[in-house]
Design a protein around this motif. Structure first.
Motif, PDB file in Angstrom:
ATOM      1  N   ARG A  81       0.834  -1.205   0.000  1.00 30.08           N
ATOM      2  CA  ARG A  81       0.000   0.000   0.000  1.00 30.08           C
ATOM      3  C   ARG A  81       0.872   1.260   0.000  1.00 30.08           C
ATOM      4  O   ARG A  81       0.536   2.262  -0.645  1.00 30.08           O
ATOM      5  N   ALA A  82       1.984   1.209   0.717  1.00 24.84           N
ATOM      6  CA  ALA A  82       2.875   2.368   0.756  1.00 24.84           C
ATOM      7  C   ALA A  82       3.515   2.614  -0.599  1.00 24.84           C
ATOM      8  O   ALA A  82       3.639   3.763  -1.044  1.00 24.84           O
ATOM      9  N   ALA A  83       3.930   1.548  -1.275  1.00 26.22           N
ATOM     10  CA  ALA A  83       4.532   1.693  -2.603  1.00 26.22           C
ATOM     11  C   ALA A  83       3.526   2.310  -3.572  1.00 26.22           C
ATOM     12  O   ALA A  83       3.885   3.169  -4.393  1.00 26.22           O
ATOM     13  N   GLN A  84       2.279   1.881  -3.481  1.00 25.17           N
ATOM     14  CA  GLN A  84       1.245   2.452  -4.348  1.00 25.17           C
ATOM     15  C   GLN A  84       1.041   3.932  -4.045  1.00 25.17           C
ATOM     16  O   GLN A  84       0.912   4.755  -4.962  1.00 25.17           O
ATOM     17  N   ALA A  85       1.011   4.283  -2.739  1.00 21.29           N
ATOM     18  CA  ALA A  85       0.842   5.687  -2.366  1.00 21.29           C
ATOM     19  C   ALA A  85       2.010   6.528  -2.870  1.00 21.29           C
ATOM     20  O   ALA A  85       1.818   7.638  -3.387  1.00 21.29           O
ATOM     21  N   MET A  86       3.229   5.998  -2.745  1.00 24.88           N
ATOM     22  CA  MET A  86       4.403   6.726  -3.233  1.00 24.88           C
ATOM     23  C   MET A  86       4.325   6.951  -4.735  1.00 24.88           C
ATOM     24  O   MET A  86       4.653   8.036  -5.231  1.00 24.88           O
ATOM     25  N   GLU A 111      13.936  -2.876   1.214  1.00 25.93           N
ATOM     26  CA  GLU A 111      14.824  -4.032   1.111  1.00 25.93           C
ATOM     27  C   GLU A 111      14.081  -5.267   0.637  1.00 25.93           C
ATOM     28  O   GLU A 111      14.645  -6.134  -0.030  1.00 25.93           O
ATOM     29  N   GLY A 112      12.792  -5.340   1.000  1.00 27.89           N
ATOM     30  CA  GLY A 112      11.969  -6.470   0.596  1.00 27.89           C
ATOM     31  C   GLY A 112      11.884  -7.543   1.653  1.00 27.89           C
ATOM     32  O   GLY A 112      12.765  -7.675   2.516  1.00 27.89           O
ATOM     33  N   LEU A 113      10.789  -8.287   1.603  1.00 28.17           N
ATOM     34  CA  LEU A 113      10.599  -9.446   2.462  1.00 28.17           C
ATOM     35  C   LEU A 113      10.491 -10.677   1.568  1.00 28.17           C
ATOM     36  O   LEU A 113      10.507 -10.582   0.344  1.00 28.17           O
ATOM     37  N   SER A 114      10.377 -11.833   2.182  1.00 29.31           N
ATOM     38  CA  SER A 114      10.206 -13.052   1.397  1.00 29.31           C
ATOM     39  C   SER A 114       8.954 -12.928   0.529  1.00 29.31           C
ATOM     40  O   SER A 114       7.926 -12.411   0.986  1.00 29.31           O
ATOM     41  N   PRO A 115       9.016 -13.376  -0.721  1.00 28.82           N
ATOM     42  CA  PRO A 115       7.907 -13.174  -1.674  1.00 28.82           C
ATOM     43  C   PRO A 115       6.722 -14.099  -1.418  1.00 28.82           C
ATOM     44  O   PRO A 115       6.348 -14.917  -2.263  1.00 28.82           O
ATOM     45  N   ILE A 116       6.089 -13.949  -0.269  1.00 27.77           N
ATOM     46  CA  ILE A 116       4.944 -14.792   0.078  1.00 27.77           C
ATOM     47  C   ILE A 116       3.697 -14.258  -0.627  1.00 27.77           C
ATOM     48  O   ILE A 116       3.417 -13.066  -0.567  1.00 27.77           O
ATOM     49  N   PRO A 117       2.934 -15.119  -1.310  1.00 28.01           N
ATOM     50  CA  PRO A 117       1.719 -14.648  -1.986  1.00 28.01           C
ATOM     51  C   PRO A 117       0.713 -14.059  -1.006  1.00 28.01           C
ATOM     52  O   PRO A 117       0.736 -14.360   0.192  1.00 28.01           O
ATOM     53  N   GLN A 118      -0.164 -13.216  -1.518  1.00 26.07           N
ATOM     54  CA  GLN A 118      -1.232 -12.638  -0.699  1.00 26.07           C
ATOM     55  C   GLN A 118      -2.127 -13.764  -0.190  1.00 26.07           C
ATOM     56  O   GLN A 118      -2.518 -14.651  -0.946  1.00 26.07           O
ATOM     57  N   ILE A 119      -2.446 -13.707   1.103  1.00 29.79           N
ATOM     58  CA  ILE A 119      -3.283 -14.746   1.699  1.00 29.79           C
ATOM     59  C   ILE A 119      -4.749 -14.339   1.586  1.00 29.79           C
ATOM     60  O   ILE A 119      -5.127 -13.256   2.041  1.00 29.79           O
ATOM     61  N   PRO A 120      -5.609 -15.189   0.998  1.00 35.40           N
ATOM     62  CA  PRO A 120      -7.034 -14.856   0.906  1.00 35.40           C
ATOM     63  C   PRO A 120      -7.632 -14.609   2.285  1.00 35.40           C
ATOM     64  O   PRO A 120      -7.272 -15.279   3.265  1.00 35.40           O
ATOM     65  N   PRO A 183      14.736 -11.715  -0.851  1.00 37.18           N
ATOM     66  CA  PRO A 183      13.758 -10.627  -0.888  1.00 37.18           C
ATOM     67  C   PRO A 183      13.983  -9.696  -2.069  1.00 37.18           C
ATOM     68  O   PRO A 183      15.099  -9.573  -2.586  1.00 37.18           O
ATOM     69  N   VAL A 184      12.893  -9.037  -2.489  1.00 38.57           N
ATOM     70  CA  VAL A 184      12.959  -8.078  -3.593  1.00 38.57           C
ATOM     71  C   VAL A 184      12.354  -6.762  -3.115  1.00 38.57           C
ATOM     72  O   VAL A 184      11.221  -6.743  -2.623  1.00 38.57           O
ATOM     73  N   PRO A 185      13.088  -5.633  -3.207  1.00 37.72           N
ATOM     74  CA  PRO A 185      12.530  -4.338  -2.772  1.00 37.72           C
ATOM     75  C   PRO A 185      11.274  -3.985  -3.560  1.00 37.72           C
ATOM     76  O   PRO A 185      11.203  -4.236  -4.764  1.00 37.72           O
ATOM     77  N   LEU A 186      10.314  -3.376  -2.903  1.00 34.24           N
ATOM     78  CA  LEU A 186       9.107  -2.937  -3.597  1.00 34.24           C
ATOM     79  C   LEU A 186       9.328  -1.623  -4.327  1.00 34.24           C
ATOM     80  O   LEU A 186       8.673  -1.365  -5.331  1.00 34.24           O
ATOM     81  N   VAL A 187      10.223  -0.791  -3.806  1.00 31.53           N
ATOM     82  CA  VAL A 187      10.495   0.495  -4.439  1.00 31.53           C
ATOM     83  C   VAL A 187      11.999   0.718  -4.512  1.00 31.53           C
ATOM     84  O   VAL A 187      12.759   0.260  -3.658  1.00 31.53           O
ATOM     85  N   THR A 188      12.424   1.416  -5.546  1.00 31.21           N
ATOM     86  CA  THR A 188      13.818   1.814  -5.701  1.00 31.21           C
ATOM     87  C   THR A 188      13.843   3.279  -6.115  1.00 31.21           C
ATOM     88  O   THR A 188      12.842   3.837  -6.559  1.00 31.21           O
ATOM     89  N   GLY A 189      14.991   3.901  -5.960  1.00 31.85           N
ATOM     90  CA  GLY A 189      15.130   5.295  -6.325  1.00 31.85           C
ATOM     91  C   GLY A 189      16.160   5.981  -5.453  1.00 31.85           C
ATOM     92  O   GLY A 189      16.841   5.345  -4.640  1.00 31.85           O
ATOM     93  N   ALA A 190      16.286   7.286  -5.596  1.00 28.51           N
ATOM     94  CA  ALA A 190      17.187   8.083  -4.763  1.00 28.51           C
ATOM     95  C   ALA A 190      16.418   8.510  -3.517  1.00 28.51           C
ATOM     96  O   ALA A 190      15.538   9.358  -3.587  1.00 28.51           O
ATOM     97  N   PHE A 191      16.742   7.905  -2.393  1.00 28.17           N
ATOM     98  CA  PHE A 191      16.017   8.165  -1.159  1.00 28.17           C
ATOM     99  C   PHE A 191      16.931   8.819  -0.122  1.00 28.17           C
ATOM    100  O   PHE A 191      18.053   8.354   0.104  1.00 28.17           O
ATOM    101  N   ALA A 192      16.443   9.886   0.495  1.00 26.29           N
ATOM    102  CA  ALA A 192      17.127  10.466   1.646  1.00 26.29           C
ATOM    103  C   ALA A 192      16.654   9.700   2.874  1.00 26.29           C
ATOM    104  O   ALA A 192      15.481   9.758   3.227  1.00 26.29           O
TER     105      ALA A 192
END
Length: 312
Positions: A81-86, A111-120, A183-192
């Motif tokens: 949700r945060a990545a979408q808001a960003m 940094e990312g977490l383990s790629p666990i699928p969304q739980i119904p 893990p795979v990061p959800l967002v990348t870029g130049a971050f302060a």
């Protein structure tokens, strides 16, 4: 997802993070995204020290009070949700400013977490119901589904027990196996990346003053509302700082003075744990003294500008 630019502000409770984020948002044409695991709950504005309605009106705020107390928001689901808001903020040409004290939220996002699928939802709700019904035998349910994970979780930790069970039921694969995935990061870029590092005694005094102010602003009434919901004590929302002692006071078990002192102790202990996390897990972040942030604003703005995050 490449966001291009953002400011991330972490720090212990009562260190002045929200005020800094608001000031930067006004100076840099930014919008604020909550990264605090307790401020996501809509029932507790005062108890979780969420920005006031007046502060929220000054610049757009996102992910504050967005879920009910009986619906935990995991770090992974928050990060999505945060990545979408960003992305939406960046799409408006504005600067995303994330602020909060939950280190695991920041880790999940950048940094990312383990790629666990969304739980119904039905599987998640059923797992939590089974754990509640099993009571002290819930740990045995987890041991059947994921014996490796069960060895690392206390029998009293119903939240993590339910998580292990729901992941196995939804995916057919133990959570402990998912956790071995890269893990795979959800967002990348130049971050302060800024982490506030307050002096211990200064922070303790601020924590005590803020708890007194929270009581004056309605924390007891919020605690009364939470008690009336009769939620599972193991839910994350029920671990909001000061909530449990205030509920004990409302039940006639302790005085308000005793509840207040217990709430302050909880807050100070939590701040100490946060400081340990930030010191050991965020070693690459830019540490800023939390005392008199206004006098350090030029330094902070210069740091952000050096990264090329400001636009004329």
């Amino acid at each position: 997802m490449d966001i291009e630019r953002a400011v991330l502000i972490a720090g212990p409770t009562a260190s002045g993070k929200s005020a800094l984020a608001l000031s930067l948002a006004e100076k840099l044409d930014g919008e604020i995204v909550n990264a605090d695991s307790m401020q996501v709950y809509r029932e507790m504005r005062v108890l979780t020290a969420r920005p006031s309605e007046a502060e929220e009106a000054r610049v757009p705020h996102h992910l504050y009070g967005v879920v009910a107390a009986d619906h935990p928001l995991s770090a992974g689901r928050w990060a999505v949700r945060a990545a979408q808001a960003m992305q939406e903020i960046a799409g408006r040409g504005r600067l995303p400013i994330l602020v909060g004290g939950t280190g695991l939220y920041f880790r999940a996002l950048v940094e990312g977490l383990s790629p666990i699928p969304q739980i119904p939802a039905d599987i998640r709700d059923a797992a939590r119901a089974d754990v509640a019904e099993a009571g002290p035998h819930a740990h045995a349910l987890l041991a059947e589904a994921d014996p490796v994970l069960a060895e690392t979780i206390r029998p009293s930790d119903k939240q993590r027990i339910a998580r292990g069970i729901e992941v196995f039921r939804a995916t057919g694969r133990p959570l402990s196996a998912w956790q071995k995935e890269s893990p795979v990061p959800l967002v990348t870029g130049a971050f302060a990346r800024i982490v506030l590092a307050p002096e211990r005694q200064w922070l303790r005094a601020r924590i005590d003053r803020r708890f007194d102010l929270m009581l004056a602003e309605g924390a007891l009434e919020e605690a009364r509302g939470m008690a009336a919901l009769d939620l599972d004590p193991a839910l994350p929302a029920m671990k909001a700082l000061g909530l449990r002692p205030l509920i004990r006071h409302l039940a006639g078990e302790i005085s308000l003075t005793e509840a207040s002192e217990a709430g302050k102790r909880e807050s100070r202990a939590y701040a100490k744990r946060q400081e340990t996390w930030f010191r050991t897990q965020m070693i690459s972040w830019n540490a800023i003294s939390a005392q008199d942030l206004e006098s350090q604003m030029a330094k902070i703005l210069s740091f952000i500008d050096d990264l090329g995050l400001t636009r004329s």
